[in-house]
Write a protein that holds these residues in place. Structure first.
Motif, mmCIF file in Angstrom:
data_model
loop_
_atom_site.group_PDB
_atom_site.id
_atom_site.type_symbol
_atom_site.label_atom_id
_atom_site.label_comp_id
_atom_site.label_asym_id
_atom_site.label_seq_id
_atom_site.Cartn_x
_atom_site.Cartn_y
_atom_site.Cartn_z
ATOM 1 N N SER A 9 0.835 -1.197 0.000
ATOM 2 C CA SER A 9 0.000 0.000 0.000
ATOM 3 C C SER A 9 0.870 1.247 0.000
ATOM 4 C CB SER A 9 -0.903 0.009 1.233
ATOM 5 O OG SER A 9 -0.109 0.175 2.403
ATOM 6 N N MET A 10 0.268 2.367 -0.397
ATOM 7 C CA MET A 10 0.992 3.635 -0.398
ATOM 8 C C MET A 10 1.406 4.019 1.018
ATOM 9 S SD MET A 10 1.426 4.448 -3.458
ATOM 10 C CE MET A 10 2.117 6.075 -3.125
ATOM 11 N N THR A 11 0.559 3.690 1.999
ATOM 12 C CA THR A 11 0.906 3.999 3.387
ATOM 13 C C THR A 11 2.158 3.256 3.811
ATOM 14 O OG1 THR A 11 -1.408 4.378 3.957
ATOM 15 C CG2 THR A 11 0.095 3.907 5.775
ATOM 16 N N LEU A 12 2.241 1.959 3.473
ATOM 17 C CA LEU A 12 3.426 1.170 3.808
ATOM 18 C C LEU A 12 4.664 1.710 3.109
ATOM 19 C CD1 LEU A 12 4.802 -1.252 5.115
ATOM 20 C CD2 LEU A 12 4.057 -2.654 3.172
ATOM 21 N N LEU A 13 4.525 2.092 1.850
ATOM 22 C CA LEU A 13 5.670 2.639 1.116
ATOM 23 C C LEU A 13 6.158 3.932 1.754
ATOM 24 C CD1 LEU A 13 4.565 1.988 -2.575
ATOM 25 C CD2 LEU A 13 6.383 0.829 -1.313
ATOM 26 N N ARG A 14 5.222 4.793 2.190
ATOM 27 C CA ARG A 14 5.624 6.030 2.858
ATOM 28 C C ARG A 14 6.350 5.728 4.164
ATOM 29 N NH1 ARG A 14 0.625 8.162 0.838
ATOM 30 N NH2 ARG A 14 -0.443 7.473 2.735
ATOM 31 N N GLU A 15 5.840 4.752 4.927
ATOM 32 C CA GLU A 15 6.482 4.398 6.190
ATOM 33 C C GLU A 15 7.893 3.866 5.962
ATOM 34 O OE1 GLU A 15 3.840 1.609 7.936
ATOM 35 O OE2 GLU A 15 2.408 3.130 8.647
ATOM 36 N N LEU A 16 8.061 3.021 4.967
ATOM 37 C CA LEU A 16 9.384 2.476 4.668
ATOM 38 C C LEU A 16 10.340 3.580 4.220
ATOM 39 C CD1 LEU A 16 8.370 -0.811 2.794
ATOM 40 C CD2 LEU A 16 9.334 -0.615 5.091
ATOM 41 N N THR A 17 9.836 4.492 3.404
ATOM 42 C CA THR A 17 10.669 5.604 2.941
ATOM 43 C C THR A 17 11.093 6.470 4.124
ATOM 44 O OG1 THR A 17 9.547 5.652 0.802
ATOM 45 C CG2 THR A 17 10.749 7.630 1.444
ATOM 46 N N ASP A 18 10.159 6.772 5.010
ATOM 47 C CA ASP A 18 10.476 7.602 6.171
ATOM 48 C C ASP A 18 11.531 6.917 7.046
ATOM 49 O OD1 ASP A 18 8.609 9.326 5.206
ATOM 50 O OD2 ASP A 18 7.150 9.034 6.820
ATOM 51 N N GLN A 19 11.418 5.610 7.225
ATOM 52 C CA GLN A 19 12.405 4.885 8.020
ATOM 53 C C GLN A 19 13.791 4.958 7.400
ATOM 54 O OE1 GLN A 19 11.211 0.854 9.069
ATOM 55 N NE2 GLN A 19 9.070 1.488 9.169
ATOM 56 N N ILE A 20 13.850 4.773 6.077
ATOM 57 C CA ILE A 20 15.138 4.818 5.381
ATOM 58 C C ILE A 20 15.747 6.210 5.481
ATOM 59 C CG2 ILE A 20 16.250 4.661 3.117
ATOM 60 C CD1 ILE A 20 14.155 2.484 2.429
ATOM 61 N N VAL A 21 14.945 7.237 5.279
ATOM 62 C CA VAL A 21 15.437 8.616 5.341
ATOM 63 C C VAL A 21 15.915 8.937 6.755
ATOM 64 C CG1 VAL A 21 14.754 11.044 5.201
ATOM 65 C CG2 VAL A 21 14.083 9.438 3.397
ATOM 66 N N LEU A 22 15.121 8.572 7.749
ATOM 67 C CA LEU A 22 15.488 8.863 9.129
ATOM 68 C C LEU A 22 16.774 8.146 9.523
ATOM 69 C CD1 LEU A 22 14.515 10.443 11.581
ATOM 70 C CD2 LEU A 22 13.167 8.457 12.260
ATOM 71 N N ASP A 23 16.906 6.894 9.122
ATOM 72 C CA ASP A 23 18.115 6.131 9.426
ATOM 73 C C ASP A 23 19.329 6.739 8.739
ATOM 74 O OD1 ASP A 23 19.274 3.848 10.766
ATOM 75 O OD2 ASP A 23 19.564 2.970 8.787
ATOM 76 N N THR A 24 19.166 7.211 7.517
ATOM 77 C CA THR A 24 20.269 7.828 6.778
ATOM 78 C C THR A 24 20.702 9.134 7.437
ATOM 79 O OG1 THR A 24 19.452 6.860 4.717
ATOM 80 C CG2 THR A 24 21.001 8.703 4.523
ATOM 81 N N VAL A 25 19.747 9.947 7.840
ATOM 82 C CA VAL A 25 20.085 11.214 8.509
ATOM 83 C C VAL A 25 20.777 10.936 9.842
ATOM 84 C CG1 VAL A 25 19.179 13.350 9.491
ATOM 85 C CG2 VAL A 25 18.199 12.434 7.380
ATOM 86 N N PHE A 26 20.281 9.958 10.575
ATOM 87 C CA PHE A 26 20.886 9.625 11.869
ATOM 88 C C PHE A 26 22.351 9.237 11.709
ATOM 89 C CE2 PHE A 26 22.040 6.757 15.300
ATOM 90 C CZ PHE A 26 21.645 7.487 16.408
#
Length: 346
Positions: A9-26
């Motif tokens: 789902s689009m919601t799952l894709l957004r959640e996965l993207t947010d996790q990847i972005v947050l982990d990269t920034v961290f």
């Protein structure tokens, strides 16, 4: 009929993207949106949308702008230091250590207390640490508790062994702390946690397999093989104080160590235990820790005995983190769990 796998789902894709972005920034902050896109392979537009969502959630903050370049100026981002914190407590027979740190592992509380009533003290000290953390870091991510007894990895219950050197620690921290917070509570053995701390922050950082041998009121070992901590099915892996000795007594090695007339004799007994471990698991490195294990005169007799008895003697050194190893391991475990949960909820 053609079977088609359900698309995410689009919601799952957004959640996965947010996790990847947050982990990269961290891991790489300060970093711009363009650099995030380059690192992750995610489109700039999608990265920008994820950054906006994470800013709105209070997880990302701006950290200045790029200078000294032509064209569009990029904005740097970092994870908000006040996005959360973790608390850790180490309970043992000589002291109770409390340590709390922000999302990045920067401590804002580090104290120790004499043990008088461990269950009562545990609840009071955790309450104080949480109150202090909430004032500056908004949310509690996890609490880690280190106990000087084995812990069943399936139930996180403290395992009672015969002749335990710390009978005062035979209680369930989960029951003592019940209702105090909703964040995850992680309970583990102190020697295992000391090994985790040495793996992440100490003398075990550059090896993939090592044994951390604690010598104090008892004798235990934390074993890391292939970067994984070995707990055993009941949580008693590494209880080398129970290895049988010539006397045939339970806890033969522990009794022999505590009854040794001098450091040389004690080192020879410890060396025999380590040599037995080497024959079974062949660690790359052995670290000594604990009140007796950090005796500077102990290293040479331990090395000499292991060199004589082990099939291939490993390198033997003192642990780098001293008496704070267990509480630092409990804190590291709590922070890793807290970050993972925070990323998942982003």
């Amino acid at each position: 009929m053609v079977n088609r796998k359900a698309l995410p789902s689009m919601t799952l894709l957004r959640e996965l993207t947010d996790q990847i972005v947050l982990d990269t920034v961290f891991g790489q902050a300060p970093i711009t949106r363009a650099e995030i896109a380059q690192c992750t392979g995610i489109s700039k537009t999608t990265v920008s949308e994820a950054v906006r969502r994470l800013e709105d959630a209070g997880l990302l903050l701006t950290a200045g702008t790029q200078t000294g370049r032509q064209g569009r100026v990029g904005t740097y981002y970092q994870v908000a230091a006040d996005a959360g914190f973790a608390v850790a407590v180490d309970l043992n027979s000589t002291e109770i250590r409390v340590r709390a740190a922000d999302l990045f592992g920067v401590p804002f509380l580090d104290e120790w207390h004499a043990p008088t009533d461990p269950p009562c003290q545990l609840r009071g000290l955790v309450t104080r640490a949480i109150d202090r953390g909430m004032a500056e870091h908004r949310r509690l991510l996890a609490v880690g508790v280190s106990v000087a007894n084995p812990v069943d990895p399936a139930t996180e219950s403290v395992v009672e062994l015969p002749d335990t050197p710390y009978p005062q620690g035979l209680f369930r921290p989960q029951e003592v702390l019940d209702g105090l917070f909703e964040a995850p509570l992680l309970v583990d053995n102190d020697v295992n946690l000391a090994a985790i701390a040495e793996r992440w922050h100490g003398a075990g950082r550059d090896v993939h397999s090592f044994a951390y041998v604690h010598i104090g009121a008892g004798m235990g070992m934390g074993l890391v093989i292939g970067d994984q901590l070995v707990r055993g099915s009941h949580g008693v892996a590494g209880e080398i104080g129970y290895l049988p000795l010539d006397s045939g007594l339970r806890q033969g090695f522990t009794l022999a160590v505590l009854g040794s007339p001098n450091t040389a004799a004690r080192g020879a007994v410890i060396g025999r235990a380590i040599a037995s471990v080497c024959a079974l698991v062949d660690p790359e490195l052995v670290l000594l820790g604990g009140p007796l294990g950090l005796d500077p005169d102990l290293l040479d007799p331990v090395r000499a005995t292991v060199a004589e008895l082990a099939p291939v003697p490993p390198k033997i050194e003192f642990g780098a983190l001293g008496e704070s190893a267990a509480v630092r391991g409990a804190l590291e475990q709590a922070l890793q769990r807290g970050r993972a949960d925070l990323w998942a909820k982003a």
